[in-house]
Design a protein around this motif. Sequence first.
Motif, PDB file in Angstrom:
ATOM      1  N   ILE A  17    -111.797 109.639  30.562  1.00 20.01           N
ATOM      2  CA  ILE A  17    -111.690 108.338  29.847  1.00 20.01           C
ATOM      3  C   ILE A  17    -110.371 107.629  30.157  1.00 20.01           C
ATOM      4  CG2 ILE A  17    -110.774 109.367  27.705  1.00 20.01           C
ATOM      5  CD1 ILE A  17    -112.471 107.184  26.248  1.00 20.01           C
ATOM      6  N   LYS A  18    -109.302 108.420  30.394  1.00 18.55           N
ATOM      7  CA  LYS A  18    -108.010 107.802  30.706  1.00 18.55           C
ATOM      8  C   LYS A  18    -108.082 107.008  32.012  1.00 18.55           C
ATOM      9  CE  LYS A  18    -103.783 109.501  30.165  1.00 18.55           C
ATOM     10  NZ  LYS A  18    -102.677 110.493  30.174  1.00 18.55           N
ATOM     11  N   GLY A  19    -108.756 107.605  32.997  1.00 15.81           N
ATOM     12  CA  GLY A  19    -108.896 106.940  34.294  1.00 15.81           C
ATOM     13  C   GLY A  19    -109.733 105.674  34.177  1.00 15.81           C
ATOM     14  N   VAL A  20    -110.813 105.751  33.391  1.00 11.44           N
ATOM     15  CA  VAL A  20    -111.663 104.555  33.177  1.00 11.44           C
ATOM     16  C   VAL A  20    -110.847 103.462  32.489  1.00 11.44           C
ATOM     17  CG1 VAL A  20    -113.714 103.691  31.984  1.00 11.44           C
ATOM     18  CG2 VAL A  20    -113.785 105.914  33.101  1.00 11.44           C
ATOM     19  N   ALA A  21    -110.039 103.860  31.497  1.00 12.63           N
ATOM     20  CA  ALA A  21    -109.206 102.895  30.769  1.00 12.63           C
ATOM     21  C   ALA A  21    -108.191 102.255  31.699  1.00 12.63           C
ATOM     22  CB  ALA A  21    -108.504 103.584  29.598  1.00 12.63           C
ATOM     23  N   GLU A  22    -107.596 103.037  32.585  1.00 16.52           N
ATOM     24  CA  GLU A  22    -106.603 102.487  33.517  1.00 16.52           C
ATOM     25  C   GLU A  22    -107.251 101.484  34.473  1.00 16.52           C
ATOM     26  OE1 GLU A  22    -104.814 105.808  35.442  1.00 16.52           O
ATOM     27  OE2 GLU A  22    -103.685 106.407  33.661  1.00 16.52           O
ATOM     28  N   ARG A  23    -108.513 101.766  34.857  1.00 19.19           N
ATOM     29  CA  ARG A  23    -109.150 100.893  35.842  1.00 19.19           C
ATOM     30  C   ARG A  23    -109.805  99.669  35.198  1.00 19.19           C
ATOM     31  NH1 ARG A  23    -110.460  97.724  38.611  1.00 19.19           N
ATOM     32  NH2 ARG A  23    -111.434  97.730  40.669  1.00 19.19           N
ATOM     33  N   PHE A  24    -110.468  99.869  34.051  1.00 18.40           N
ATOM     34  CA  PHE A  24    -111.238  98.760  33.455  1.00 18.40           C
ATOM     35  C   PHE A  24    -110.691  98.258  32.116  1.00 18.40           C
ATOM     36  CE2 PHE A  24    -114.483 101.073  35.991  1.00 18.40           C
ATOM     37  CZ  PHE A  24    -114.816 100.066  36.873  1.00 18.40           C
ATOM     38  N   GLY A  25    -109.686  98.913  31.593  1.00 19.52           N
ATOM     39  CA  GLY A  25    -109.128  98.481  30.318  1.00 19.52           C
ATOM     40  C   GLY A  25    -110.063  98.816  29.158  1.00 19.52           C
ATOM     41  N   LEU A  26    -109.956  98.016  28.095  1.00 17.35           N
ATOM     42  CA  LEU A  26    -110.726  98.266  26.872  1.00 17.35           C
ATOM     43  C   LEU A  26    -112.229  98.203  27.106  1.00 17.35           C
ATOM     44  CD1 LEU A  26    -108.770  96.381  24.079  1.00 17.35           C
ATOM     45  CD2 LEU A  26    -109.153  98.840  24.251  1.00 17.35           C
ATOM     46  N   GLU A  27    -112.627  97.284  28.003  1.00 19.08           N
ATOM     47  CA  GLU A  27    -114.064  97.133  28.290  1.00 19.08           C
ATOM     48  C   GLU A  27    -114.616  98.428  28.888  1.00 19.08           C
ATOM     49  OE1 GLU A  27    -116.092  95.054  27.389  1.00 19.08           O
ATOM     50  OE2 GLU A  27    -117.818  95.133  28.739  1.00 19.08           O
ATOM     51  N   GLY A  28    -113.823  99.073  29.755  1.00 15.32           N
ATOM     52  CA  GLY A  28    -114.236 100.331  30.360  1.00 15.32           C
ATOM     53  C   GLY A  28    -114.400 101.422  29.311  1.00 15.32           C
ATOM     54  N   VAL A  29    -113.472 101.461  28.360  1.00 15.79           N
ATOM     55  CA  VAL A  29    -113.546 102.472  27.282  1.00 15.79           C
ATOM     56  C   VAL A  29    -114.802 102.238  26.450  1.00 15.79           C
ATOM     57  CG1 VAL A  29    -112.402 103.348  25.220  1.00 15.79           C
ATOM     58  CG2 VAL A  29    -111.049 102.751  27.233  1.00 15.79           C
ATOM     59  N   ARG A  30    -115.079 100.955  26.163  1.00 21.00           N
ATOM     60  CA  ARG A  30    -116.269 100.628  25.362  1.00 21.00           C
ATOM     61  C   ARG A  30    -117.542 101.104  26.075  1.00 21.00           C
ATOM     62  NH1 ARG A  30    -120.242  96.932  24.597  1.00 21.00           N
ATOM     63  NH2 ARG A  30    -119.844  95.907  26.596  1.00 21.00           N
ATOM     64  N   LEU A  31    -117.618 100.833  27.390  1.00 19.48           N
ATOM     65  CA  LEU A  31    -118.807 101.216  28.145  1.00 19.48           C
ATOM     66  C   LEU A  31    -118.928 102.746  28.242  1.00 19.48           C
ATOM     67  CD1 LEU A  31    -118.582  98.550  31.005  1.00 19.48           C
ATOM     68  CD2 LEU A  31    -120.204  98.601  29.118  1.00 19.48           C
ATOM     69  N   TRP A  32    -117.802 103.420  28.390  1.00 18.06           N
ATOM     70  CA  TRP A  32    -117.802 104.891  28.487  1.00 18.06           C
ATOM     71  C   TRP A  32    -118.356 105.500  27.198  1.00 18.06           C
ATOM     72  CZ3 TRP A  32    -115.409 109.145  26.229  1.00 18.06           C
ATOM     73  CH2 TRP A  32    -115.374 110.318  26.989  1.00 18.06           C
ATOM     74  N   LYS A  33    -117.877 104.941  26.051  1.00 13.49           N
ATOM     75  CA  LYS A  33    -118.347 105.434  24.747  1.00 13.49           C
ATOM     76  C   LYS A  33    -119.823 105.101  24.554  1.00 13.49           C
ATOM     77  CE  LYS A  33    -114.123 105.622  22.057  1.00 13.49           C
ATOM     78  NZ  LYS A  33    -113.395 105.092  20.914  1.00 13.49           N
ATOM     79  N   LEU A  34    -120.221 103.945  25.034  1.00 11.85           N
ATOM     80  CA  LEU A  34    -121.627 103.535  24.933  1.00 11.85           C
ATOM     81  C   LEU A  34    -122.512 104.504  25.705  1.00 11.85           C
ATOM     82  CD1 LEU A  34    -122.246 100.447  23.768  1.00 11.85           C
ATOM     83  CD2 LEU A  34    -123.334 100.246  25.982  1.00 11.85           C
ATOM     84  N   ALA A  35    -122.060 104.864  26.893  1.00 16.69           N
ATOM     85  CA  ALA A  35    -122.832 105.782  27.737  1.00 16.69           C
ATOM     86  C   ALA A  35    -122.914 107.170  27.101  1.00 16.69           C
ATOM     87  CB  ALA A  35    -122.191 105.860  29.118  1.00 16.69           C
ATOM     88  N   ARG A  36    -121.914 107.536  26.320  1.00 20.21           N
ATOM     89  CA  ARG A  36    -121.936 108.836  25.621  1.00 20.21           C
ATOM     90  C   ARG A  36    -122.652 108.754  24.274  1.00 20.21           C
ATOM     91  NH1 ARG A  36    -118.793 113.170  26.834  1.00 20.21           N
ATOM     92  NH2 ARG A  36    -118.566 113.674  24.619  1.00 20.21           N
ATOM     93  N   GLY A  37    -123.074 107.537  23.908  1.00 23.31           N
ATOM     94  CA  GLY A  37    -123.756 107.354  22.614  1.00 23.31           C
ATOM     95  C   GLY A  37    -122.802 107.486  21.453  1.00 23.31           C
ATOM     96  N   GLU A  38    -121.536 107.074  21.655  1.00 22.03           N
ATOM     97  CA  GLU A  38    -120.528 107.227  20.599  1.00 22.03           C
ATOM     98  C   GLU A  38    -120.119 105.895  19.971  1.00 22.03           C
ATOM     99  OE1 GLU A  38    -117.249 109.297  22.295  1.00 22.03           O
ATOM    100  OE2 GLU A  38    -118.334 111.187  22.485  1.00 22.03           O
ATOM    101  N   SER A  39    -120.773 104.844  20.386  1.00 24.83           N
ATOM    102  CA  SER A  39    -120.343 103.533  19.827  1.00 24.83           C
ATOM    103  C   SER A  39    -120.829 103.420  18.381  1.00 24.83           C
ATOM    104  CB  SER A  39    -120.889 102.397  20.672  1.00 24.83           C
ATOM    105  OG  SER A  39    -122.160 102.054  20.259  1.00 24.83           O
TER     106      SER A  39
END
Lengths: 210, 415
Positions: B129-151
């Motif tokens: 998640i840290k790498g996704v956040a560094e590359r895409f910012g908050l939007e990347g974190v949101r999508l990562w959590k969405l893909a894990r079903g954690e939103s």
Amino acid sequence: MNVPTLLQRFPQMGWKDRSAPVRAPGGITGLELPRGAITEVCGPASSGRTSLMLRALAEATSRQEICALADTNDSFDPASAAATGLDLDRLLWVRCGGNLDHALKVVDLLVHAGGFGLLAFDLAGVRQEIARRIPLAAWFRFRRAIEPTPSILLLVEQQPNARTCASLILETGKQQQHWSGHLLHGATASVSARKPVGAIHTRFDTRAVG
Amino acid sequence: MYACIYPLSGRPGWLNDFSPLVEFTAPDTVLLDAHGIGTLFGSPENFAAAIHARAQSEGLAVNVALAGNPDTALAAARGFSGITIVPPGAEARSLAPLPLCHLGAPPEIIGILHRWGLKTFGDLTALPIKGVAERFGLEGVRLWKLARGESRRPLVPPHEAPTFSESLDLDYPLTLLEPLAFLLARLLNELCARLESHGLAANEIRLRLALANGAEHVRTIRLPHPMLNSRTFLKLLQLDLENEPPAAPIVKLTLATTPVDPRVVQNGLFLPAVPQPEKLELTLARIAQLVGRENVGAAELIDTHRPGAFRMKHFGLWPDRPAAHTGQPHLALRVYRPPLQARVRSRDGQPVQIEAPGIQGRIVSLAGPWRTSGDWWRSDAWSHDEWDLALAGGTLYRLSRDRSTGAWFITGNYD
């Protein structure tokens, strides 16, 4: 019986001294109109009564006050008013079409509505024998309604009608007309106070429009 | 639990048979709040099956998914056919095989993920998640959590615009205005209460009266300032109806208002008082009843050379401009409406004596003639010669001669 004696004998009447009214500039040098009171401007035709009324209205609108004109004979000329500096957006004009009864009711409604800085009641075009028929009770009613307000009720007429109800009666004299060859340049009108006698004596110049 | 139905277009009413809280997420996607369904439907499987069966009975082939949060249910409904139940705690595992196109991410992010060789939700969640956040910012974190079903988010129910209209069918036709006032007062009170609860006011009231003869009597009252006083509205309607009464008995009345933001005024400490808008409107309506609506208002000069041209406009909207400078007094004209017809004796084309009702005399001073004409292309064209004159008594008048008819008029008196 003077006031101190009356106070002593009838304390339950709640007699109290009336404080001097607040005065507002009347639009010409040396003229101030009392607020919360009736002022009468009387004089013959072409003596400057209407010019004086327009000047007082223009002065009031320049202070951002809202004014009203009950025009008994529908004789108000917006072009003359605008040339004098009157802000027409701030003037409520009620055209009574020569119906004096309607004009009196309109003034009554306006006086009781409140919030107007200057209320002008134009009776100058009403014949004196008809204006005299206005019951004294109407003037007392107007005076009573306007007393607790900061409004000025200005009557324009041929002869004083409100008389005892008016705090100030102004008389406009015969104008001195200024002709230059075949051109009317303007006139000089004189204004003097009939009540209180001699309180005001001034003159003002008016320029012909156009 | 949350249920998602996909694809489902429109807003069918039967959705409320399953849940009172419905979110129309997209034109083809609906989310339902499925909390507390146990007593009605038993298990989540029964609930999903009931929805599926109902859709089928309507002729719709839909996917139904149930999950512990709305976004997981949404992704599952879009990605899996038929009925899908995502058990709590198994969201990431259940969603892992779904292609990234169901993530609802912006196309540029999906493009980057594809270039990285990522195809499914599981591929994305395998990244740190840290790498996704560094590359895409908050939007990347949101999508990562969405893909894990954690939103986690609440459902947003549809906001229905409130209506500010009231209608009343009468049992028997009304012929008098007084009983009508009672009904109007009731409707106005309800309308004003509703406006107030929404923090709104009204600047227009529309009254539509259905009459016994089949006609309609429509009255519209426009207010210069937004107001919220049912008594003022009632009085204005009463005065208006007294001026313009309906032509037949009333069988139905409908009252509607135009909602606007209330007027917020911060008056200056040193500004003079002005009439209260509600009181002024009532006063103007009462005066209009006496002298006619066209005779009350503020004068507005018209941009024309026609002498004395003006029009009346509604009074009550004065600009908040600084004090105007007043110049020298002008000689005021008192206008005769209509002009007084005069008989004039002339010498060498110049008037020397005039006679009109209440006016008679020898002219001692004279200025003119001033010729004025215009609007020759219209039926109300004018062409006048005008004089300013003084009579022997000192009274000043404006005299006019109509050039087309030769008639003389006294148009005003300088005062």
